[in-house]
Design an enzyme around this catalytic site. Structure first.
Site, PDB file in Angstrom:
ATOM      1  N   GLU A 248       0.812  -1.232   0.000  1.00  0.00           N
ATOM      2  CA  GLU A 248       0.000   0.000   0.000  1.00  0.00           C
ATOM      3  C   GLU A 248       0.841   1.276   0.000  1.00  0.00           C
ATOM      4  OE1 GLU A 248      -2.827  -0.141   3.243  1.00  0.00           O
ATOM      5  OE2 GLU A 248      -4.238  -1.226   1.966  1.00  0.00           O
TER       6      GLU A 248
ATOM      7  N   GLU B  59      -6.888  -7.545  -0.415  1.00  0.00           N
ATOM      8  CA  GLU B  59      -7.427  -7.447   0.949  1.00  0.00           C
ATOM      9  C   GLU B  59      -8.899  -7.067   0.910  1.00  0.00           C
ATOM     10  OE1 GLU B  59      -5.238  -4.973   3.729  1.00  0.00           O
ATOM     11  OE2 GLU B  59      -3.322  -5.689   2.945  1.00  0.00           O
TER      12      GLU B  59
END
Ligand code: GAL
Length: 844
Positions: free
Chosen positions: A181, A250
């Site tokens: 991320e 995710e």
């Protein structure tokens, strides 16, 4: 030569393992391609150090039974290299063993090496020593950092290669991740960001794993790295190249919890909706973060303030039990999606509008295969849609899956799976013994207030904590001795001065002349502590001792590694003569890293200092306690109930079960017991446990216990009464199901044959959680218009009189049972009304 030897080896193993011959993993626009075949894959996260090796096989099997193809885990650098160059792959850190167990179960692995992992893990998974390398800047284009990151990544890749664990070698690893991320925060790193990501991509690719790499939340991930999506929904995501598949690394199945905050949960119908929407709109790989969350043992939790439990409201709960109906309903969703796989991998979906908020997506292949998804993305109204000439009812915020473009095999808002009510059963209520009987008596050692170690040092001014302790301990003492001349007004007139302390966090205890004067703590959203403590000073020398403690180091955000902790000041004494203030910040402070008891290794129970007289200190700060106990009987998972204790850490047979903090109470606002699943989920939409301790019960893995003579050590920082501690086991109290006449038939009875399907009809199924159990009692049964949910069913206006006896006959004495939800079974108690069957049962 090596290849043929490997081939021979494979032949020998062929009978025992499900993977052997090397698989070729690539990707294209539609999907990951394994041995030339595009695949629709379902994945789930299980972080190996958040459970014990003893639990791994069962967790993996439950994942497989739940319909997963892939297990995902991060790799935790700080566990594997606690000291630079000294590696640890033992016990819970045995990554190779974990990956091999997944392989044995016949599943694939997605290995997210990071090595920055976030994950609510201490310091995002970075070892603290990294921070102290001269000239280092983390997660940017910085040579010292890149050298370390490359060294560790290569170390892990080499380890996997040595063990033949990549798919290209016949192993289970089909995918790897580099970074994590970074795209969310890269702008803060300015000109260093882009070269860093380009370097990371090249570095990862150069390691020649033979399988694809991903970067999550990284829109500019360079080729050949696949950019992937993380979030509660990823149906609208498109990768940065038409040659890359749409992947969701995710899907947050719930959310993490922090001390002082309520517990988030995510409704099953919404998770199912998000999953179905993703596959509806072209996705082919989806991973639940988390599938099993587990426990933050030791000091592994990040934060600050991440709880010891990392349950996450995941499909498998912290203790390894199935969370129902989440696990079961998602299993049904996976089966339904797999029924569409052949059509899905051949083509892109074509999506059309069926009205406002109503969408049909069709995967229709040239060879005549057809699968369709019908969605109602409206949050208010159920709808009836016309599709291919037939009509379908679509509840609000739901997706129906039609593997043949005609018949609905599943609707995400209609749960066929059973539910369970799980509870903690306290030992005392089970066997009639008093709770304290579990323990054999307590001994204790006082932890001294202030400086007690030879390693203490003095420095002018206030030091930032993490730079000082290097996280060797949660604790840092700040001590100062001040002289009161005797002419201060508050010394004469009995009024008090006020000590003002500003700390970056996370928790603080103030002692004046050896006595508690005050304390406080921050929370996850604002870790800072600012205290104004009334203090009683005496003429002459006065000791100010501040015990600052960290509660998990920051794991997320730009420059998270530089977020400090501890008493950085100012520290002031207010209310002096003439109302003046003395600033103590730049005085000569004396520092002690860690506790005396830590230095003595008290957590192992050794030392000759333990005192065991009748007068056990209670509700006094800074006490080490020790006792022994017998393991709770049976094989159910075990928890320690920390009622009566304050804040600290606990060890069982020398292993830390984590930080405990039962006195940290969740805020009283924002909770709801019946969260509406319709509409976009966010992490504070559905909260429970308001006004109660965020975490009262702490997991003690069975494998850490012997039948008797187990050692329990606590360090109690704030003050508590250890005799109030008790054990509980995690049990399934009852099983339930609630299925209506309009539910689709069970997904496993799907068949394209219409006659068979008509004969089947909606079905209610129940099964006991343990193989040796049978359904012993039907606590509730109603066919009609029952109210409530599992654990609180009640009869409605309409209710068949025969329901209870029919269900008893069908179920009692069996491990599992299935009953048709239809007037054919029960008769019709209210013609013209839509009816539902609700059942609650117990197993024994
Ligand atoms: C993501 C991150 C994960 C985890 C998650 C929240 O942003 O990639 O590691 O921290 O958030 O649970």
């Amino acid at each position: 030569m090596a290849v043929s030897l490997y081939g021979l080896f494979c032949l020998l193993l062929l009978t025992t393992t499900s993977f052997c011959f090397a698989a070729n993993v690539t990707y294209d626009h539609r999907a990951l391609v394994i041995d030339g075949k595009r695949r629709v894959l379902v994945s789930g996260s299980i972080h190996y150090p958040r459970s014990t090796p003893d639990m791994w096989p069962d967790l993996i099997q439950k994942s497989k039974d739940g319909g997963l193809d892939v297990i995902e885990t991060y790799v935790f650098w700080n566990l594997h290299e606690p000291v630079r160059g000294k590696y640890d792959f033992e016990g819970r850190n045995d990554l190779v063993k974990f990956v091999k167990l997944v392989k044995e179960a016949g599943l694939f692995v997605h290995l997210r090496i990071g090595p920055y992992v976030c994950a609510e893990w201490n310091y995002g998974g970075f070892p603290l020593w990294l921070h102290f390398i001269p000239g280092i800047k983390l997660r940017t284009d910085n040579e010292p950092f890149k050298a370390e990151m490359k060294r560790f990544t290569a170390k892990i890749v080499d380890l996997m290669k040595q063990e033949n664990l990549y798919a290209s070698q016949g192993g289970p690893i089909i995918l790897s991740q580099i970074e994590n991320e970074y795209g969310n925060i890269d702008s803060a790193y300015g000109g260093g960001a882009k070269p860093y990501i380009t370097w990371a991509a090249t570095m990862a690719t150069s390691l020649n794993t033979g399988v694809p790499w991903v970067m999550c939340q990284q829109k500019d991930a360079p080729n050949p790295i696949i950019d992937t999506c993380n979030g509660f929904y990823c149906d609208q995501y498109t990768p940065n190249s038409n040659n890359k598949p749409k992947m969701w690394t995710e899907n947050w199945s719930g959310w993490f919890s922090s001390f002082g905050d309520p517990l988030p949960y995510r409704p099953t119908e919404d998770v199912a909706f998000a999953v179905a929407r993703f596959y509806q709109l072209g996705g082919t790989f989806q991973n639940y973060y988390m599938y099993h969350g587990g426990t933050n043992f030791g000091r592994s939790s990040g934060g600050p303030f991440i709880t010891t439990t990392y349950d996450y409201d995941a499909p498998i709960d912290e203790y390894g039990l199935l969370r129902q109906p989440k696990w079961g309903h998602l299993k049904d969703v996976h089966k339904a999606i797999k029924l569409c796989e052949e059509a899905m991998v051949e083509t892109d979906p074509k999506t059309t509008s069926l009205g406002s908020n109503l969408e049909a997506s069709v995967y229709k292949t040239e060879s005549g295969k057809c699968a369709a998804f019908l969605a109602n993305v409206g949050t208010q109204s159920d709808a009836t849609v016309k599709f291919n000439g037939n009509s379908y009812s679509l509840p609000a915020w739901s997706v129906s899956i039609l593997p043949d473009c005609k018949n609905v095999v599943l609707n995400t808002a209609k749960i066929n799976s059973m539910s369970t009510v799980t509870k903690f059963v306290h030992q005392s209520s089970e066997d009639g013994a008093t709770e304290t009987d579990a323990f054999s008596g307590w001994s204790w050692i006082y932890e001294p207030v202030g400086i007690s170690s030879n390693n203490a040092f003095t420095k002018p001014g206030l030091l930032e904590q993490i730079n000082t302790t290097a996280d060797q301990s949660d604790y840092l003492w700040y001590s100062l001795s001040i002289e009161m001349k005797g002419d201060e007004p508050f010394l004469e007139d009995g009024s008090q001065a006020v000590l003002h302390v500003d700390s970056l966090g996370h928790a603080l205890n103030v002692f004046i002349n050896g006595k508690v004067a005050g304390g406080g703590n921050g929370r996850n959203s604002n870790p800072k502590v600012s205290l104004d403590v009334p203090v009683s000073l005496v003429p002459g020398k006065n000791n100010i001792d501040l015990l600052s403690s960290t509660v998990g180091l920051q794991n997320y955000g730009a420059f998270f590694d530089l977020k400090g902790a501890g008493v950085t000041g100012p520290v002031q004494l207010k209310g002096l003569k003439n109302g003046s203030t003395a600033d103590l910040s730049s005085q000569q402070w004396t520092y002690q890293i860690g506790l005396k008891g830590e230095g003595l290794g008290l957590s192992t129970g050794s030392s000759s200092l333990w005192v065991s007289q009748p007068a056990l200190p209670k509700n006094q700060p800074l006490v080490w306690y020790k006792t022994t106990f017998d393991a709770p009987s049976g094989s159910s998972p075990v928890a320690l109930d920390f009622t009566g204790l304050g804040k600290g850490e606990a060890w069982v047979n020398g292993q830390s079960i984590g930080r405990y903090w039962p006195t940290n109470i969740a805020s009283s606002n924002g909770c709801t017991n019946s969260c509406n699943y319709r509409g976009s989920y966010s992490s504070n939409k559905c909260l429970k446990n308001c006004g109660k301790p965020t975490q009262l019960l702490y997991h003690v893995p069975r494998s850490w216990l012997k039948p008797s003579g187990n050692l329990l050590v606590l360090f109690e920082q704030a003050g508590g009464d250890p005799t109030k501690l008790s054990f509980a086991t995690r049990e399934v109290q009852s099983i339930c199901s609630r299925v209506s006449e309009s539910h689709p038939i069970p997904v496993e009875t799907w068949t394209a044959d219409e006659e068979t399907r008509k004969r089947t009809g909606p079905t209610l199924s129940l099964g006991c959680p343990h193989p040796h159990q049978v359904i012993s009692k039907i606590n509730f049964a109603s066919f009609g218009t029952p109210h409530g949910s599992c654990g609180s069913f009640s009869h409605g206006r309409c209710s068949s009189e025969r329901a209870l006896s029919i269900i008893e006959k069908a179920c009692v004495g069996s491990r599992s049972c299935s009953v048709g939800v239809s007037v054919n079974t029960f008769g019709d108690p209210c013609a013209g009304t839509a009816k539902t069957l609700a059942v609650e049962a117990s197993c024994a």
